[in-house]
Design a protein around this motif. Structure first.
Motif, mmCIF file in Angstrom:
data_model
loop_
_atom_site.group_PDB
_atom_site.id
_atom_site.type_symbol
_atom_site.label_atom_id
_atom_site.label_comp_id
_atom_site.label_asym_id
_atom_site.label_seq_id
_atom_site.Cartn_x
_atom_site.Cartn_y
_atom_site.Cartn_z
ATOM 1 N N VAL A 190 56.363 19.716 -35.274
ATOM 2 C CA VAL A 190 57.402 19.609 -34.241
ATOM 3 C C VAL A 190 57.499 18.169 -33.762
ATOM 4 N N ASP A 191 58.623 17.853 -33.149
ATOM 5 C CA ASP A 191 58.768 16.571 -32.455
ATOM 6 C C ASP A 191 58.268 16.760 -31.037
ATOM 7 N N MET A 192 57.388 15.865 -30.610
ATOM 8 C CA MET A 192 56.816 15.967 -29.274
ATOM 9 C C MET A 192 57.709 15.332 -28.215
ATOM 10 N N THR A 193 58.884 14.903 -28.616
ATOM 11 C CA THR A 193 59.903 14.423 -27.685
ATOM 12 C C THR A 193 61.248 14.954 -28.165
ATOM 13 N N VAL A 194 62.211 15.036 -27.277
ATOM 14 C CA VAL A 194 63.506 15.630 -27.620
ATOM 15 C C VAL A 194 64.394 14.611 -28.316
ATOM 16 N N ILE A 195 64.840 14.943 -29.528
ATOM 17 C CA ILE A 195 65.718 14.066 -30.305
ATOM 18 C C ILE A 195 67.172 14.335 -29.905
ATOM 19 N N PRO A 196 67.996 13.294 -29.742
ATOM 20 C CA PRO A 196 69.412 13.516 -29.411
ATOM 21 C C PRO A 196 70.099 14.399 -30.451
ATOM 22 N N THR A 197 70.880 15.347 -29.982
ATOM 23 C CA THR A 197 71.627 16.241 -30.875
ATOM 24 C C THR A 197 72.883 15.531 -31.390
ATOM 25 N N VAL A 227 66.570 3.295 -26.662
ATOM 26 C CA VAL A 227 65.198 3.396 -26.169
ATOM 27 C C VAL A 227 64.525 4.636 -26.745
ATOM 28 N N GLU A 228 63.353 4.440 -27.351
ATOM 29 C CA GLU A 228 62.524 5.516 -27.876
ATOM 30 C C GLU A 228 63.294 6.470 -28.793
ATOM 31 N N GLN A 229 63.477 7.753 -28.369
ATOM 32 C CA GLN A 229 64.023 8.755 -29.286
ATOM 33 C C GLN A 229 65.437 8.464 -29.743
ATOM 34 N N TRP A 230 66.177 7.648 -29.021
ATOM 35 C CA TRP A 230 67.524 7.296 -29.479
ATOM 36 C C TRP A 230 67.479 6.469 -30.765
ATOM 37 N N ALA A 231 66.346 5.801 -31.028
ATOM 38 C CA ALA A 231 66.215 5.016 -32.263
ATOM 39 C C ALA A 231 66.317 5.898 -33.505
ATOM 40 N N VAL A 232 66.009 7.189 -33.354
ATOM 41 C CA VAL A 232 66.075 8.121 -34.483
ATOM 42 C C VAL A 232 67.500 8.264 -35.006
ATOM 43 N N VAL A 233 68.493 8.035 -34.138
ATOM 44 C CA VAL A 233 69.893 8.225 -34.555
ATOM 45 C C VAL A 233 70.627 6.896 -34.718
ATOM 46 N N ALA A 234 69.882 5.809 -34.931
ATOM 47 C CA ALA A 234 70.509 4.491 -35.129
ATOM 48 C C ALA A 234 71.456 4.494 -36.324
ATOM 49 N N LYS A 287 52.610 3.491 -35.139
ATOM 50 C CA LYS A 287 51.916 4.441 -36.009
ATOM 51 C C LYS A 287 51.806 5.824 -35.362
ATOM 52 N N ILE A 288 51.864 5.862 -34.015
ATOM 53 C CA ILE A 288 51.797 7.129 -33.295
ATOM 54 C C ILE A 288 53.050 7.965 -33.559
ATOM 55 N N TYR A 289 54.174 7.294 -33.811
ATOM 56 C CA TYR A 289 55.393 8.042 -34.119
ATOM 57 C C TYR A 289 55.196 8.900 -35.366
ATOM 58 N N GLU A 290 54.482 8.346 -36.323
ATOM 59 C CA GLU A 290 54.257 9.072 -37.573
ATOM 60 C C GLU A 290 53.156 10.113 -37.440
ATOM 61 N N SER A 291 52.070 9.753 -36.763
ATOM 62 C CA SER A 291 50.901 10.626 -36.734
ATOM 63 C C SER A 291 50.947 11.695 -35.644
ATOM 64 N N PHE A 292 51.786 11.487 -34.617
ATOM 65 C CA PHE A 292 51.761 12.431 -33.493
ATOM 66 C C PHE A 292 53.138 12.799 -32.948
ATOM 67 N N LEU A 293 53.963 11.796 -32.630
ATOM 68 C CA LEU A 293 55.160 12.060 -31.837
ATOM 69 C C LEU A 293 56.272 12.757 -32.602
ATOM 70 N N TYR A 294 56.510 12.316 -33.865
ATOM 71 C CA TYR A 294 57.626 12.870 -34.630
ATOM 72 C C TYR A 294 57.130 13.676 -35.815
ATOM 73 N N GLY A 295 56.776 14.926 -35.556
ATOM 74 C CA GLY A 295 56.281 15.784 -36.623
ATOM 75 C C GLY A 295 57.357 16.188 -37.603
ATOM 76 N N LYS A 296 58.625 16.220 -37.139
ATOM 77 C CA LYS A 296 59.740 16.615 -38.009
ATOM 78 C C LYS A 296 60.652 15.434 -38.354
ATOM 79 N N SER A 297 60.793 14.499 -37.437
ATOM 80 C CA SER A 297 61.855 13.491 -37.560
ATOM 81 C C SER A 297 61.386 12.095 -37.956
#
Length: 377
Positions: free
Chosen positions: A82-89, A111-118, A139-149
């Motif tokens: 899972v993603d441990m933070t909410v990704i913009p829909t 900022v942060e999760q908005w970078a996923v939709v750049a 590295k935390i984004y890969e190992s912990f924060l973004y399990g799906k994204s």
């Protein structure tokens, strides 16, 4: 006048959120028209003098609560990534694109999760400068924060005109992925100017941070408190999710630490000032950090710092030059260094002076000048 928009998750309590609000407020006083676009429909905890707009399809407080419950079930019960933070829909992305077009935005700071939709944003807004501003160890984004994204985030990195990170380690990591358009941007000291100094004769130790066992290493903190020298106390300022707060309170009671580990809730303003003034040492047990703002706040009172090593603490303390770094997760190593600091006032004075030296690099005016240079291009 260039129009700058910060796309944020929210501006609720937290060090990175405070930094975002302070940077936005100060840039707006310069030659920029600054606004904030939030994916959560909640008021800012911090004062703002810029326009705050919510995504039309943003998340309400109740929706966010149910997302947290669902995430917890998926991760800890069903053991799914899972993603441990909410990704913009997709709808939120569309909302931001519409906003940017209507407002003629020149630069979007994701900022942060908005970078996923750049990637999606750059394709729809090719003439808008896209800056991704990351607030945690990459590295935390890969190992912990973004399990799906994470793969989506990694792909989107290449659609940012610039990626701003908090440490040299993060910059090296991104460059190893083929990303050369990166730069280190430190968080500034944001606490109000003051002439107060910590009481280095005190037997109080200060800890400030969100009540979060995994991130802030509160399990380590409990073990440290159990082995604390007689007469010394650790005062903890901070708040967190209710289940984390209950877990922390239970750990204090179960280990009979009510007189050694004192959790006093969240503090700001005069209360936070008193918290630092009445301490002689500041400690951190975090497993990971971006660039911990609270370090700079503690340093502004001349507090010596002892922290478990992570990329954020190493950056702020410059590898141990401006404070004591202990091995990550090593309670014995931490206690050994803490006891030496407790027993030696000269050592506390030495690192107190070094704390004030480090502040020269973290002054808000210096950081704002760097921002101006970036946004003026």
């Amino acid at each position: 006048m260039k129009k700058i928009t910060f796309a944020v998750g929210d501006l609720q309590m937290g060090g990175s959120m405070r930094v975002q609000s302070v940077i936005a407020n100060h840039l707006d006083k310069k030659n920029f028209d600054v606004s904030i676009f939030s994916m959560r429909k909640v008021k800012s905890y911090f004062p703002l003098n810029v326009k705050l707009t919510y995504a039309k399809h943003g998340i309400t407080k109740l929706q966010f609560y149910f997302i947290l419950i669902r995430t917890g079930i998926l991760k800890y019960i069903l053991k799914k990534p899972v993603d441990m933070t909410v990704i913009p829909t997709k709808k939120m992305v569309t909302d931001l694109i519409e906003y940017a077009n209507n407002e003629n935005v020149d630069t979007l700071i994701l900022v942060e999760q908005w970078a996923v939709v750049a990637k999606e944003l750059k394709k729809s807004l090719p003439n808008v400068k896209i800056i991704s501003w990351l607030h945690l160890n990459t590295k935390i984004y890969e190992s912990f924060l973004y399990g799906k994204s994470y793969s989506r985030l990694k792909d989107s990195y290449f659609y940012s005109d610039l990626i701003m990170v908090l440490t040299k380690e993060d910059q090296i990591h991104l460059k190893s992925l083929g990303l050369d358009s990166t730069m280190v941007m430190h968080n500034p000291l944001t606490i109000d100017n003051h002439n107060s100094k910590a009481n280095l004769d005190s037997k109080n130790i200060s800890f400030v941070g969100r009540i979060d066992f995994q991130h802030k290493g509160l399990d380590y903190l409990v073990e440290i408190a159990k082995n604390l020298q007689e007469g010394w106390k650790i005062y903890v300022a901070g708040k967190g999710m209710k289940h984390e707060e209950k877990k922390f309170q239970k750990a204090i009671i179960d280990n009979n630490l009510e007189n050694k580990l004192l959790w006093t809730g969240s503090k700001n303003g005069k209360e936070l000032k008193n918290h630092f003034e009445n301490s002689s040492i500041f400690i951190s047990t975090s497993r990971f950090e971006g660039f911990p703002l609270v370090f700079a706040e503690a340093m502004s009172f001349g507090l010596p710092i002892i922290s478990m090593s992570n990329s954020g603490s190493e950056e702020v303390l410059d590898g141990g030059k401006y404070g004591v770094l202990t091995r990550q997760g090593d309670i014995a190593d931490f206690l050994s260094n803490l006891e030496e600091m407790q027993n030696t006032k000269e050592l506390r004075e030495k690192y107190s002076y070094r704390s004030t030296q480090r502040l020269e690099d973290l002054k808000l005016e210096k950081i704002i000048l760097k921002w101006e240079e970036i946004l003026a291009d």
